[in-house]
Design an enzyme around this catalytic site. Structure first.
Site, PDB file in Angstrom:
ATOM      1  N   HIS A 266      38.478  34.721  35.035  1.00  0.00           N
ATOM      2  CA  HIS A 266      38.472  36.044  34.401  1.00  0.00           C
ATOM      3  C   HIS A 266      38.240  35.914  32.892  1.00  0.00           C
ATOM      4  O   HIS A 266      37.187  36.299  32.413  1.00  0.00           O
ATOM      5  CB  HIS A 266      39.746  36.837  34.696  1.00  0.00           C
ATOM      6  N   ASP A 317      36.810  36.685  44.316  1.00  0.00           N
ATOM      7  CA  ASP A 317      38.221  36.953  44.037  1.00  0.00           C
ATOM      8  C   ASP A 317      38.914  37.665  45.196  1.00  0.00           C
ATOM      9  O   ASP A 317      39.202  37.061  46.218  1.00  0.00           O
ATOM     10  CB  ASP A 317      38.335  37.742  42.729  1.00  0.00           C
TER      11      ASP A 317
END
Length: 668
Positions: A266, A317
């Protein structure tokens, strides 16, 4: 030796024509350009190298539809996380294998040929380690073998609930390890891997790992990759500043030897200095633009980072949507939305945005391959991703599955249906163990099969009784349930009508079906929520907490129920933490425990005891009445199945409370 021949291939140096690829033992042995096809070659039009899925939590594919409902007005990552905690409480290793296999097949069809599984579901539903420490890791490995995707396994170290070694929350019990236990888990997981798999470790985040623990576990990675969540949420950044005076990425760059082996997942919220230093470190920014958009995380500064020479990779994810091209598209579009401009991530050297982003996602693979690191790319080239020029049919050649595409897709769709049923509680996910013939019961006869409508009703009722579906939750439409179960809508309608008659659901015209509130359950004696009762009189209800303590396995609470400024009842209550884990962290300073319990967990049975007694001196003082004044005392215990939920003792002023019961003749 098998050979594949392509009209066009994207190679490291650009597009090539008339390319012949020789494959030996599942690996690319030789690539020849500008050659003619030979007898026996398998021919295709266009081929691209497969991408690596840099960051994946495979089991979360099973909850994709469960989080797409409006909840609190301030829904964000943290409320989504609560849904995830409730979902994973139900998963077995068999479920993990089935859901991961589904996700991995979809990744192969999308263009990913290797996945880095950020695997943190280590313990059973009670938080205990399985007899085989790598039980769930083995399920992930089996799913990868079954689907044919390349795997880099990243066991996760997770020990705390927040920065500074804060104790974990009950919902995190399936993730937890200590250093010695994690070392055992790493070795057990490594021993299960096939020869062509990659392996590394993943300290979950600075929220879940202390500085000392991070230093202790890093040697377990060997020469493998190290992945860590960093700066996904502003709340995380603020907490990091409060803890250390540094932002998460800043702390890692200052205190850990961050280099090309590291992947910071991220890294959404970066200062310009952090962005430039991360780019210069050689570490990879693991971007998951679709999930980051879905969770409202924020926008990664990709324009600055790529201009500084930073390396990126993409991942799915949470697997809310599995689409390799969609991840790259979302990355570009996020920059456009932020800056209100177009074509943000093109460059002078590569003007095509799609080609540049695709190549950037591949750079990390090639660079690590040259350095010998087995990160997401692994040591071997994986199967190729091809496209038919006429029909634009995208197809993956499975290393372990040479069957025709139609047969593979039919099998995948069957898995999809079964896994969707499992995620909503309607049956279990598919797994090999469940295909075995079941032994006959002792009397030699098979039990009678439930009708379809009875099975649908039982599944929904089970979820309501267990608390998976809560009061007010909207159920799927009858059309959706019919498609889910592969039955007629009339069958679903029959099951829903039975649930409505039983008082378990409400059917609202043009709105759909909803789980009914607890008070609609029929009972000989109905005990309403005091807040609702007082507000129904047109008065103001107020709860006053006197004390709260966590004593062993119970939360003990004492407080006052008030109508305006008048105390009408004293409450003493205990809640069993094992049955209601969230009670351990709830303060109960602004909500009465009875009201809170009705919203969080349904009860299936209750026992009441009602009597009259004179108020003691202490009770009389709290209620504002004379000592020995007659009071109504209600003692109630509730259960969910066999598990105790709560025991409460309420002392009411006799002049301000009426106990009303409704009776009907028996219909039995």
């Amino acid at each position: 030796m098998a050979a594949l021949w392509f009209e066009q291939v994207l190679l490291p140096d650009g597009w090539a024509q008339n390319v012949r690829v020789s494959v030996e033992a599942g690996r690319i042995d030789r690539v020849e350009t500008g050659v003619a096809t030979q007898p026996g070659d398998e021919r295709h039009a266009i081929v691209l190298p497969g991408l690596a899925n840099l960051h994946c939590h495979g089991f979360q594919r099973g909850m994709a539809s469960l989080s797409e409902f409006r909840g609190a007005p301030d829904d964000d990552f943290w409320s989504w996380r609560d849904i995830m905690y409730r979902f994973l409480d139900r998963l077995t290793p068999e479920d993990v294998a089935a859901i991961n296999a589904l996700a991995f097949v979809e990744m192969m069809e999308s263009g990913f040929t290797r996945v880095a599984e950020f695997h943190y579901l280590h313990n059973d539903a009670d938080g205990r380690r399985y007899a085989d420490p790598a039980e769930t890791a083995g399920a992930v490995i089996a799913a990868a073998e079954e689907s044919g995707i390349g795997l880099t396994l990243l066991p996760v170290f997770y020990a705390h609930g927040d920065f500074g070694g804060a104790p974990p929350a009950p919902g995190q019990r399936r993730f937890l390890s200590d250093i010695d236990g994690f070392a055992t888990l790493v070795e057990a997981s490594r021993s299960k891997l096939p020869a062509d798999a990659g392996f590394g470790i993943a300290p979950h985040s600075l929220r879940a790992v202390t500085a000392g623990e991070l230093a202790a576990i890093l040697p377990l990675a060997g020469d493998g990759p190290i992945h860590i969540h960093a700066a996904e949420q502003m709340r995380e950044v603020d907490a990091s500043l409060k803890w250390s005076g540094q932002r998460p990425v800043e702390w890692l760059l200052n205190n850990a030897d961050v280099d090309a082996r590291w992947c910071l997942v991220h890294a959404t919220h970066l200062t310009d200095d952090e962005c430039d230093r991360l780019a210069a470190s050689g570490a990879v920014a693991g971007l998951c633009p679709v999930t980051e958009a879905n969770l409202g995380d924020g926008i990664f500064p990709a324009t600055r980072y790529l201009a500084a020479g930073g390396a990126i990779g993409i991942g799915t994810d949470s697997n809310i949507l599995i689409d390799a091209a969609g991840e790259l598209r979302a990355l570009e579009y996020s920059q456009r939305l932020r800056d209100r401009r177009r074509a943000m991530l093109g460059s002078e050297a590569v003007r095509s945005i799609g080609e540049r982003l695709f190549r950037e996602a591949l750079v990390e693979r090639r660079a690590r391959h040259r350095r010998g690191h087995r990160n997401c790319s692994g040591p071997a080239c994986r199967p190729l991703h091809t496209g038919d020029r006429r029909h634009r049919l995208r197809r993956c050649r499975y290393k372990h599955d040479p069957r025709p595409l139609g047969l593979r897709r039919a099998r995948k769709l069957r898995r999809l249906r079964l896994a969707r049923r499992a995620q909503m509680g309607f049956g279990r996910a598919p797994c090999r163990a469940r295909r075995r013939r079941r032994a006959l019961p002792p009397h030699g006869r098979r039990p009678a099969r439930m009708s379809f409508d009875a099975r649908i009703r039982a599944a929904i009722e089970g979820d309501i009784r267990s608390g998976t579906l809560r009061p007010g939750d909207k159920l799927p439409s009858e059309h959706e349930l019919a498609a889910l179960h592969g039955c007629a809508r009339a069958t679903v309608s029959k099951a829903m009508a039975a649930l409505h008659r039983a008082g378990l659901i409400e059917r609202r015209r043009k709105a759909g079906s909803f789980v009914a509130d607890q008070h609609v359950h029929s009972a000989v004696l109905e005990v309403p929520d005091l807040a609702q009762l007082i507000e129904a009189r047109g008065h103001v209800y107020r709860w006053q907490l006197l004390s709260r303590e966590l004593a062993g396995t119970e939360v003990r609470i004492r407080g006052l129920h008030c109508e305006g400024d008048t105390v009408i009842a004293i409450e003493t209550r205990s809640i069993v933490v094992e049955t209601v884990p969230d009670a351990a962290t709830e303060r109960f300073d602004d909500v009465a425990p009875g009201t809170w319990l009705l919203a969080h967990i349904p009860w299936t049975s209750a026992r009441h005891r009602i009597r009259a007694a004179g108020a003691s001196a202490e009770e009389a003082h709290a209620l504002g009445i004379a000592e020995n004044t007659a009071c109504l005392i209600l003692e109630r215990s509730t259960w969910r199945g066999e598990a105790a939920v709560t025991t409460v003792r309420q002392i009411f002023r006799g002049d301000m409370f009426d106990m009303v019961a409704h009776f009907e003749p028996s219909r039995g």
